[in-house]
Design a protein around this motif. Structure first.
Motif, PDB file in Angstrom:
ATOM      1  N   PRO A  52       0.816  -1.229   0.000  1.00  0.00           N
ATOM      2  CA  PRO A  52       0.000   0.000   0.000  1.00  0.00           C
ATOM      3  C   PRO A  52       0.844   1.272   0.000  1.00  0.00           C
ATOM      4  O   PRO A  52       0.491   2.251  -0.661  1.00  0.00           O
ATOM      5  CB  PRO A  52      -0.824  -0.104   1.284  1.00  0.00           C
ATOM      6  N   TYR A  53       1.958   1.269   0.728  1.00  0.00           N
ATOM      7  CA  TYR A  53       2.826   2.451   0.744  1.00  0.00           C
ATOM      8  C   TYR A  53       3.421   2.712  -0.636  1.00  0.00           C
ATOM      9  O   TYR A  53       3.519   3.862  -1.071  1.00  0.00           O
ATOM     10  CB  TYR A  53       3.940   2.289   1.782  1.00  0.00           C
ATOM     11  N   ILE A  54       3.816   1.664  -1.317  1.00  0.00           N
ATOM     12  CA  ILE A  54       4.384   1.816  -2.658  1.00  0.00           C
ATOM     13  C   ILE A  54       3.327   2.350  -3.621  1.00  0.00           C
ATOM     14  O   ILE A  54       3.598   3.242  -4.430  1.00  0.00           O
ATOM     15  CB  ILE A  54       4.976   0.477  -3.147  1.00  0.00           C
ATOM     16  N   LEU A  55       2.109   1.823  -3.536  1.00  0.00           N
ATOM     17  CA  LEU A  55       1.030   2.290  -4.412  1.00  0.00           C
ATOM     18  C   LEU A  55       0.690   3.757  -4.150  1.00  0.00           C
ATOM     19  O   LEU A  55       0.529   4.536  -5.091  1.00  0.00           O
ATOM     20  CB  LEU A  55      -0.216   1.425  -4.228  1.00  0.00           C
ATOM     21  N   VAL A  56       0.583   4.146  -2.891  1.00  0.00           N
ATOM     22  CA  VAL A  56       0.260   5.535  -2.565  1.00  0.00           C
ATOM     23  C   VAL A  56       1.377   6.460  -3.028  1.00  0.00           C
ATOM     24  O   VAL A  56       1.112   7.543  -3.569  1.00  0.00           O
ATOM     25  CB  VAL A  56      -0.014   5.690  -1.050  1.00  0.00           C
ATOM     26  N   ALA A  57       2.624   6.056  -2.841  1.00  0.00           N
ATOM     27  CA  ALA A  57       3.748   6.877  -3.294  1.00  0.00           C
ATOM     28  C   ALA A  57       3.726   7.026  -4.817  1.00  0.00           C
ATOM     29  O   ALA A  57       3.974   8.117  -5.345  1.00  0.00           O
ATOM     30  CB  ALA A  57       5.060   6.270  -2.835  1.00  0.00           C
ATOM     31  N   GLY A  58       3.431   5.950  -5.531  1.00  0.00           N
ATOM     32  CA  GLY A  58       3.361   6.012  -6.991  1.00  0.00           C
ATOM     33  C   GLY A  58       2.250   6.922  -7.477  1.00  0.00           C
ATOM     34  O   GLY A  58       2.442   7.733  -8.392  1.00  0.00           O
ATOM     35  N   ILE A  59       1.087   6.820  -6.858  1.00  0.00           N
ATOM     36  CA  ILE A  59      -0.032   7.681  -7.241  1.00  0.00           C
ATOM     37  C   ILE A  59       0.285   9.137  -6.909  1.00  0.00           C
ATOM     38  O   ILE A  59       0.008  10.036  -7.708  1.00  0.00           O
ATOM     39  CB  ILE A  59      -1.334   7.217  -6.549  1.00  0.00           C
ATOM     40  N   GLY A  60       0.886   9.374  -5.753  1.00  0.00           N
ATOM     41  CA  GLY A  60       1.276  10.732  -5.392  1.00  0.00           C
ATOM     42  C   GLY A  60       2.280  11.318  -6.374  1.00  0.00           C
ATOM     43  O   GLY A  60       2.191  12.487  -6.750  1.00  0.00           O
ATOM     44  N   PHE A  61       3.238  10.497  -6.824  1.00  0.00           N
ATOM     45  CA  PHE A  61       4.227  10.950  -7.797  1.00  0.00           C
ATOM     46  C   PHE A  61       3.572  11.299  -9.126  1.00  0.00           C
ATOM     47  O   PHE A  61       3.902  12.311  -9.738  1.00  0.00           O
ATOM     48  CB  PHE A  61       5.293   9.873  -7.993  1.00  0.00           C
ATOM     49  N   LEU A  62       2.626  10.469  -9.567  1.00  0.00           N
ATOM     50  CA  LEU A  62       1.923  10.754 -10.824  1.00  0.00           C
ATOM     51  C   LEU A  62       1.107  12.042 -10.736  1.00  0.00           C
ATOM     52  O   LEU A  62       1.083  12.838 -11.682  1.00  0.00           O
ATOM     53  CB  LEU A  62       1.025   9.584 -11.208  1.00  0.00           C
ATOM     54  N   ILE A  63       0.447  12.262  -9.608  1.00  0.00           N
ATOM     55  CA  ILE A  63      -0.316  13.494  -9.421  1.00  0.00           C
ATOM     56  C   ILE A  63       0.627  14.691  -9.410  1.00  0.00           C
ATOM     57  O   ILE A  63       0.344  15.728 -10.017  1.00  0.00           O
ATOM     58  CB  ILE A  63      -1.161  13.424  -8.131  1.00  0.00           C
ATOM     59  N   TYR A  64       1.744  14.563  -8.735  1.00  0.00           N
ATOM     60  CA  TYR A  64       2.739  15.640  -8.695  1.00  0.00           C
ATOM     61  C   TYR A  64       3.226  15.984 -10.095  1.00  0.00           C
ATOM     62  O   TYR A  64       3.308  17.149 -10.462  1.00  0.00           O
ATOM     63  CB  TYR A  64       3.899  15.201  -7.798  1.00  0.00           C
ATOM     64  N   LYS A  65       3.539  14.948 -10.882  1.00  0.00           N
ATOM     65  CA  LYS A  65       4.001  15.196 -12.254  1.00  0.00           C
ATOM     66  C   LYS A  65       2.923  15.859 -13.091  1.00  0.00           C
ATOM     67  O   LYS A  65       3.203  16.758 -13.884  1.00  0.00           O
ATOM     68  CB  LYS A  65       4.435  13.886 -12.907  1.00  0.00           C
ATOM     69  N   LYS A  66       1.664  15.430 -12.920  1.00  0.00           N
ATOM     70  CA  LYS A  66       0.577  15.998 -13.712  1.00  0.00           C
ATOM     71  C   LYS A  66       0.391  17.482 -13.407  1.00  0.00           C
ATOM     72  O   LYS A  66       0.238  18.294 -14.311  1.00  0.00           O
ATOM     73  CB  LYS A  66      -0.717  15.234 -13.429  1.00  0.00           C
ATOM     74  N   PHE A  67       0.409  17.845 -12.111  1.00  0.00           N
ATOM     75  CA  PHE A  67       0.217  19.247 -11.763  1.00  0.00           C
ATOM     76  C   PHE A  67       1.411  20.117 -12.146  1.00  0.00           C
ATOM     77  O   PHE A  67       1.240  21.267 -12.519  1.00  0.00           O
ATOM     78  CB  PHE A  67      -0.106  19.388 -10.278  1.00  0.00           C
ATOM     79  N   ASN A  68       2.611  19.591 -12.066  1.00  0.00           N
ATOM     80  CA  ASN A  68       3.781  20.364 -12.481  1.00  0.00           C
ATOM     81  C   ASN A  68       3.802  20.551 -13.992  1.00  0.00           C
ATOM     82  O   ASN A  68       4.229  21.584 -14.471  1.00  0.00           O
ATOM     83  CB  ASN A  68       5.074  19.697 -12.013  1.00  0.00           C
ATOM     84  N   LYS A  69       3.357  19.568 -14.736  1.00  0.00           N
ATOM     85  CA  LYS A  69       3.300  19.674 -16.194  1.00  0.00           C
ATOM     86  C   LYS A  69       2.267  20.736 -16.595  1.00  0.00           C
ATOM     87  O   LYS A  69       2.495  21.513 -17.516  1.00  0.00           O
ATOM     88  CB  LYS A  69       2.943  18.325 -16.801  1.00  0.00           C
ATOM     89  N   ALA A  70       1.147  20.772 -15.871  1.00  0.00           N
ATOM     90  CA  ALA A  70       0.095  21.749 -16.166  1.00  0.00           C
ATOM     91  C   ALA A  70       0.584  23.168 -15.873  1.00  0.00           C
ATOM     92  O   ALA A  70       0.235  24.115 -16.578  1.00  0.00           O
ATOM     93  CB  ALA A  70      -1.150  21.435 -15.359  1.00  0.00           C
ATOM     94  N   LYS A  71       1.402  23.370 -14.854  1.00  0.00           N
ATOM     95  CA  LYS A  71       1.897  24.698 -14.507  1.00  0.00           C
ATOM     96  C   LYS A  71       2.907  25.213 -15.536  1.00  0.00           C
ATOM     97  O   LYS A  71       2.968  26.399 -15.799  1.00  0.00           O
ATOM     98  CB  LYS A  71       2.551  24.670 -13.135  1.00  0.00           C
ATOM     99  N   LYS A  72       3.695  24.309 -16.099  1.00  0.00           N
ATOM    100  CA  LYS A  72       4.733  24.705 -17.054  1.00  0.00           C
ATOM    101  C   LYS A  72       4.162  25.139 -18.395  1.00  0.00           C
ATOM    102  O   LYS A  72       4.740  25.941 -19.092  1.00  0.00           O
ATOM    103  CB  LYS A  72       5.734  23.570 -17.249  1.00  0.00           C
ATOM    104  N   THR A  73       2.997  24.571 -18.770  1.00  0.00           N
ATOM    105  CA  THR A  73       2.426  24.910 -20.096  1.00  0.00           C
ATOM    106  C   THR A  73       1.459  26.047 -20.032  1.00  0.00           C
ATOM    107  O   THR A  73       1.184  26.688 -19.132  1.00  0.00           O
ATOM    108  CB  THR A  73       1.717  23.706 -20.700  1.00  0.00           C
TER     109      THR A  73
END
Length: 73
Positions: A52-73
């Motif tokens: 569960p910790y690995i899954l939550v960390a992976g989902i958190g990383f994907l959300i982080y990448k998505k929001f950072n990508k949206a801010k850059k464009t």
């Protein structure tokens, strides 16, 4: 969206009683000579705890990448 949040909160607050056999497992594990079963049980517990910790960390990383990508464009 509100229904999803309410359902999630209710799902987290409601608990169902469960029957466990901890005393039976402990008796079996303590009476074994080589303790191989006990080592296997401990490894399984750590495996189940880590997933569960690995899954939550992976989902958190994907959300982080998505929001950072949206801010850059």
């Amino acid at each position: 969206m509100n229904k999803v949040i309410i359902t999630l909160i209710l799902g987290l607050l409601i608990s169902l009683p469960a029957e466990a056999q901890c005393a039976m497992c402990r008796a079996v594990l303590e009476n074994e000579e080589g303790q191989e079963t006990a080592k296997g049980i401990n490894d399984g517990i750590i495996y189940l705890m880590a997933i569960p910790y690995i899954l939550v960390a992976g989902i958190g990383f994907l959300i982080y990448k998505k929001f950072n990508k949206a801010k850059k464009t």
